[in-house]
Write a protein that holds these residues in place. Structure first.
Motif, PDB file in Angstrom:
ATOM      1  N   SER A  26       0.825  -1.208   0.000  1.00  0.00           N
ATOM      2  CA  SER A  26       0.000   0.000   0.000  1.00  0.00           C
ATOM      3  C   SER A  26       0.857   1.255   0.000  1.00  0.00           C
ATOM      4  O   SER A  26       2.060   1.212   0.318  1.00  0.00           O
ATOM      5  CB  SER A  26      -0.910   0.023   1.237  1.00  0.00           C
ATOM      6  OG  SER A  26      -0.142   0.234   2.410  1.00  0.00           O
ATOM      7  N   ASP A  27       0.234   2.379  -0.323  1.00  0.00           N
ATOM      8  CA  ASP A  27       0.918   3.671  -0.306  1.00  0.00           C
ATOM      9  C   ASP A  27       1.384   4.013   1.106  1.00  0.00           C
ATOM     10  O   ASP A  27       2.514   4.482   1.303  1.00  0.00           O
ATOM     11  CB  ASP A  27      -0.024   4.763  -0.822  1.00  0.00           C
ATOM     12  CG  ASP A  27      -0.331   4.614  -2.300  1.00  0.00           C
ATOM     13  OD1 ASP A  27      -0.009   5.538  -3.060  1.00  0.00           O
ATOM     14  OD2 ASP A  27      -0.883   3.575  -2.705  1.00  0.00           O
ATOM     15  N   ALA A  28       0.509   3.803   2.083  1.00  0.00           N
ATOM     16  CA  ALA A  28       0.843   4.130   3.467  1.00  0.00           C
ATOM     17  C   ALA A  28       2.041   3.326   3.947  1.00  0.00           C
ATOM     18  O   ALA A  28       2.931   3.852   4.633  1.00  0.00           O
ATOM     19  CB  ALA A  28      -0.361   3.880   4.365  1.00  0.00           C
ATOM     20  N   GLU A  29       2.084   2.048   3.584  1.00  0.00           N
ATOM     21  CA  GLU A  29       3.203   1.206   3.990  1.00  0.00           C
ATOM     22  C   GLU A  29       4.500   1.684   3.350  1.00  0.00           C
ATOM     23  O   GLU A  29       5.553   1.691   3.987  1.00  0.00           O
ATOM     24  CB  GLU A  29       2.937  -0.256   3.618  1.00  0.00           C
ATOM     25  CG  GLU A  29       4.026  -1.200   4.085  1.00  0.00           C
ATOM     26  CD  GLU A  29       3.793  -2.653   3.665  1.00  0.00           C
ATOM     27  OE1 GLU A  29       4.627  -3.507   4.027  1.00  0.00           O
ATOM     28  OE2 GLU A  29       2.770  -2.925   2.977  1.00  0.00           O
ATOM     29  N   ALA A  34       9.836   4.045   4.101  1.00  0.00           N
ATOM     30  CA  ALA A  34      10.813   5.062   3.706  1.00  0.00           C
ATOM     31  C   ALA A  34      11.242   5.900   4.903  1.00  0.00           C
ATOM     32  O   ALA A  34      12.433   6.218   5.059  1.00  0.00           O
ATOM     33  CB  ALA A  34      10.218   5.957   2.623  1.00  0.00           C
ATOM     34  N   GLN A  35      10.308   6.265   5.749  1.00  0.00           N
ATOM     35  CA  GLN A  35      10.638   7.060   6.933  1.00  0.00           C
ATOM     36  C   GLN A  35      11.564   6.298   7.881  1.00  0.00           C
ATOM     37  O   GLN A  35      12.498   6.872   8.441  1.00  0.00           O
ATOM     38  CB  GLN A  35       9.348   7.470   7.653  1.00  0.00           C
ATOM     39  CG  GLN A  35       8.520   8.480   6.873  1.00  0.00           C
ATOM     40  CD  GLN A  35       7.142   8.710   7.477  1.00  0.00           C
ATOM     41  OE1 GLN A  35       6.638   7.892   8.254  1.00  0.00           O
ATOM     42  NE2 GLN A  35       6.518   9.815   7.120  1.00  0.00           N
ATOM     43  N   GLN A  36      11.301   5.007   8.045  1.00  0.00           N
ATOM     44  CA  GLN A  36      12.146   4.192   8.924  1.00  0.00           C
ATOM     45  C   GLN A  36      13.562   4.071   8.365  1.00  0.00           C
ATOM     46  O   GLN A  36      14.552   4.210   9.098  1.00  0.00           O
ATOM     47  CB  GLN A  36      11.521   2.807   9.096  1.00  0.00           C
ATOM     48  CG  GLN A  36      10.214   2.815   9.876  1.00  0.00           C
ATOM     49  CD  GLN A  36       9.492   1.481   9.815  1.00  0.00           C
ATOM     50  OE1 GLN A  36       9.864   0.584   9.056  1.00  0.00           O
ATOM     51  NE2 GLN A  36       8.442   1.343  10.616  1.00  0.00           N
ATOM     52  N   LEU A  67      10.869  -1.101  -1.515  1.00  0.00           N
ATOM     53  CA  LEU A  67      10.565   0.221  -2.060  1.00  0.00           C
ATOM     54  C   LEU A  67      10.888   0.350  -3.549  1.00  0.00           C
ATOM     55  O   LEU A  67      10.280   1.162  -4.250  1.00  0.00           O
ATOM     56  CB  LEU A  67      11.318   1.299  -1.270  1.00  0.00           C
ATOM     57  CG  LEU A  67      10.763   1.603   0.123  1.00  0.00           C
ATOM     58  CD1 LEU A  67      11.663   2.587   0.859  1.00  0.00           C
ATOM     59  CD2 LEU A  67       9.333   2.152   0.033  1.00  0.00           C
ATOM     60  N   TRP A  68      11.830  -0.450  -4.036  1.00  0.00           N
ATOM     61  CA  TRP A  68      12.178  -0.342  -5.454  1.00  0.00           C
ATOM     62  C   TRP A  68      11.113  -0.990  -6.351  1.00  0.00           C
ATOM     63  O   TRP A  68      11.160  -0.855  -7.568  1.00  0.00           O
ATOM     64  CB  TRP A  68      13.548  -0.981  -5.724  1.00  0.00           C
ATOM     65  CG  TRP A  68      14.696  -0.148  -5.230  1.00  0.00           C
ATOM     66  CD1 TRP A  68      14.841   0.382  -3.985  1.00  0.00           C
ATOM     67  CD2 TRP A  68      15.852   0.247  -5.968  1.00  0.00           C
ATOM     68  NE1 TRP A  68      16.025   1.086  -3.899  1.00  0.00           N
ATOM     69  CE2 TRP A  68      16.666   1.017  -5.092  1.00  0.00           C
ATOM     70  CE3 TRP A  68      16.295   0.013  -7.268  1.00  0.00           C
ATOM     71  CZ2 TRP A  68      17.885   1.564  -5.494  1.00  0.00           C
ATOM     72  CZ3 TRP A  68      17.523   0.550  -7.661  1.00  0.00           C
ATOM     73  CH2 TRP A  68      18.292   1.316  -6.783  1.00  0.00           C
ATOM     74  N   VAL A  90      10.882   9.208  -2.439  1.00  0.00           N
ATOM     75  CA  VAL A  90      12.187   9.674  -2.937  1.00  0.00           C
ATOM     76  C   VAL A  90      12.658  10.891  -2.154  1.00  0.00           C
ATOM     77  O   VAL A  90      13.839  10.995  -1.785  1.00  0.00           O
ATOM     78  CB  VAL A  90      12.098   9.992  -4.444  1.00  0.00           C
ATOM     79  CG1 VAL A  90      13.385  10.662  -4.933  1.00  0.00           C
ATOM     80  CG2 VAL A  90      11.846   8.721  -5.250  1.00  0.00           C
ATOM     81  N   ALA A  91      11.753  11.825  -1.870  1.00  0.00           N
ATOM     82  CA  ALA A  91      12.128  13.020  -1.107  1.00  0.00           C
ATOM     83  C   ALA A  91      12.543  12.656   0.314  1.00  0.00           C
ATOM     84  O   ALA A  91      13.495  13.232   0.862  1.00  0.00           O
ATOM     85  CB  ALA A  91      10.971  14.010  -1.083  1.00  0.00           C
ATOM     86  N   THR A  92      11.855  11.702   0.911  1.00  0.00           N
ATOM     87  CA  THR A  92      12.163  11.283   2.281  1.00  0.00           C
ATOM     88  C   THR A  92      13.564  10.677   2.369  1.00  0.00           C
ATOM     89  O   THR A  92      14.351  11.012   3.260  1.00  0.00           O
ATOM     90  CB  THR A  92      11.116  10.268   2.777  1.00  0.00           C
ATOM     91  OG1 THR A  92       9.827  10.903   2.818  1.00  0.00           O
ATOM     92  CG2 THR A  92      11.464   9.746   4.161  1.00  0.00           C
ATOM     93  N   ILE A  93      13.879   9.776   1.444  1.00  0.00           N
ATOM     94  CA  ILE A  93      15.216   9.170   1.435  1.00  0.00           C
ATOM     95  C   ILE A  93      16.275  10.221   1.104  1.00  0.00           C
ATOM     96  O   ILE A  93      17.355  10.255   1.701  1.00  0.00           O
ATOM     97  CB  ILE A  93      15.283   8.011   0.424  1.00  0.00           C
ATOM     98  CG1 ILE A  93      14.300   6.902   0.794  1.00  0.00           C
ATOM     99  CG2 ILE A  93      16.706   7.463   0.331  1.00  0.00           C
ATOM    100  CD1 ILE A  93      14.588   6.197   2.104  1.00  0.00           C
TER     101      ILE A  93
END
Length: 410
Positions: A26-29, A34-36, A67-68, A90-93
């Motif tokens: 899902s998008d939320a996952e 990415a945040q983690q 994520l890829w 992408v912005a988060t990473i």
């Protein structure tokens, strides 16, 4: 520097994933993962930059996280996340380590071109590989061609086999890839993408990238010396531009997401150093954070960053519309709005990474902190294509109704 050939691959390089990737659903996952990862990637980002230490282990974790594979359509087993979600990932990473944020940008671009131009067998096969954890690199640009859209690398069709020959540069991610997509043109000057295994005979990846920013992307050279692959491993990339598609805006929005991430990272550091800065002697204040001039500068950075994030979201929505209903109008709209995102993300990335030192004072330039990496990364990555031409693209469309040319840089 590391030179790798079929007989001398770096110990970490492989034509297959180390472990199977997780499946994000899902998008939320995707955003949560990415945040983690970003929290972990930020810890040694400065050290990796100073030492030019290639992020092999971090990249393995990045791709194994799933994520890829998040843009693989649901019809092929993936999460099929929105472009808004991909931009945020992408912005988060990139806020944590923009070299890591840049590495999959061409991977995602290739997946979109595969979706647009591949046949069903090719889509099923390569999407499945991506969900397993395969990473695509990048062997597109050439240092010696007249323009970025001109290619001297050739593809020659010999029955069921295709022979690829040429030389590439700015090959972000190729050193780390399991499969290296190479762009070459046929006798009619039409570009194709050949998916070359990382250990293909005649494929040489050279880590000679020496840019002062984005130092750990290994964006060096790829030599392709009469590499042979089955025709089933080649897709007609030219079809993505022979008709209106969002392939160009897709490529560009990922670039804007990287720069937005750099701005976020630089702004976070600016807040930290501004709070720690001493007050100026003439201010009569007890603390630097009380300085109204610093507060005004922070206020300007804050609204410019929010504006960049807002237009990035709007451009993602335009890309979604162009992908769902491709037409001359929808693709032009996406190209123009993504162009606006490129302008704003470029400006705030450069401004925030420069103001960082103005508000932090002399102590902020200590090499131990490596804060200059934000400016060096921003200045390097924003040169991917000249933002001055985005002003022209936007203005020519608004003033004269001229639709942007369709290619990967629009």
């Amino acid at each position: 520097m590391t030179q790798s050939t079929v007989s001398n691959l770096p110990a970490q390089a492989s034509p297959t994933p180390r472990r199977k990737a997780k499946l994000i659903r899902s998008d939320a996952e995707a955003i949560e993962v990415a945040q983690q990862l970003a929290e972990d990637f930020a810890r040694e980002a400065g050290e990796r930059d100073r030492e030019r230490r290639l992020p092999w282990e971090e990249l393995e974790r990045f791709s194994e996280s799933g994520l890829w594979g998040i843009t693989v359509p649901k019809a092929y087993g993936g999460a099929g996340v929105s472009w808004s979600t991909l931009s945020e990932v992408v912005a988060t990473i990139s806020a944590a380590d923009s070299s890591l944020g840049q590495l999959p940008q061409n991977h995602f671009g290739v997946l979109n071109n595969l979706l647009l131009t591949g046949n069903e067998e090719q889509k099923g096969r390569y999407f499945a590989k991506v969900l397993e954890g395969y990473r695509f690199g990048n062997a597109f640009s050439e240092a010696r061609s007249k323009t970025v859209t001109a290619f001297e690398t050739r593809v020659r069709f010999e029955g069921d086999t295709v022979v690829v020959h040429g030389e590439k540069f700015y090959c972000t991610g190729a050193l780390f890839a399991h499969i290296v997509p190479v762009v070459g043109v046929d006798g009619e000057n039409r570009p194709f993408i050949a998916f070359l295994p990382r250990d293909a005979q005649g494929l040489t990846v050279i880590d000679d990238w020496d840019g002062f920013g984005q130092r750990t992307t290994a964006s060096g050279k790829v030599l392709i010396e009469n590499v042979r692959v089955p025709a089933s491993e080649v897709i007609p990339a030219w079809r993505a531009y022979d008709q209106p598609t969002a392939d160009g805006p897709v490529s560009q929005i990922i670039q804007a997401a990287v720069d937005t991430g750099i701005a976020r990272g630089a702004f976070a550091e600016t807040l930290r150093v501004a709070r720690e800065a001493r007050p100026w002697v003439d201010s009569g204040l007890e603390h630097g954070w009380q300085d109204p001039l610093s507060q005004a500068a922070i206020g300007e950075l804050a609204w410019r960053l929010r504006a960049a994030e807002a237009i990035l979201e709007k451009s993602a929505q335009a890309v979604e519309r162009a992908l769902a209903e491709p037409s001359e109008e929808s693709v032009a709209e996406a190209s123009v709005i993504v162009g606006q995102a490129k302008v704003l993300s470029t400006e705030i990335a450069l401004l925030a990474s420069s103001k960082l030192f103005e508000l932090g004072g002399t102590r902020s330039v200590s090499s131990r902190q490596d804060l200059d990496r934000y400016w060096r990364n921003a200045r390097t990555h924003t040169l991917h294509d000249p933002v001055r031409w985005k002003y022209h693209l936007i203005g020519n469309h608004v003033l004269n109704g001229v639709k942007p040319a369709r290619h990967s840089w629009n």
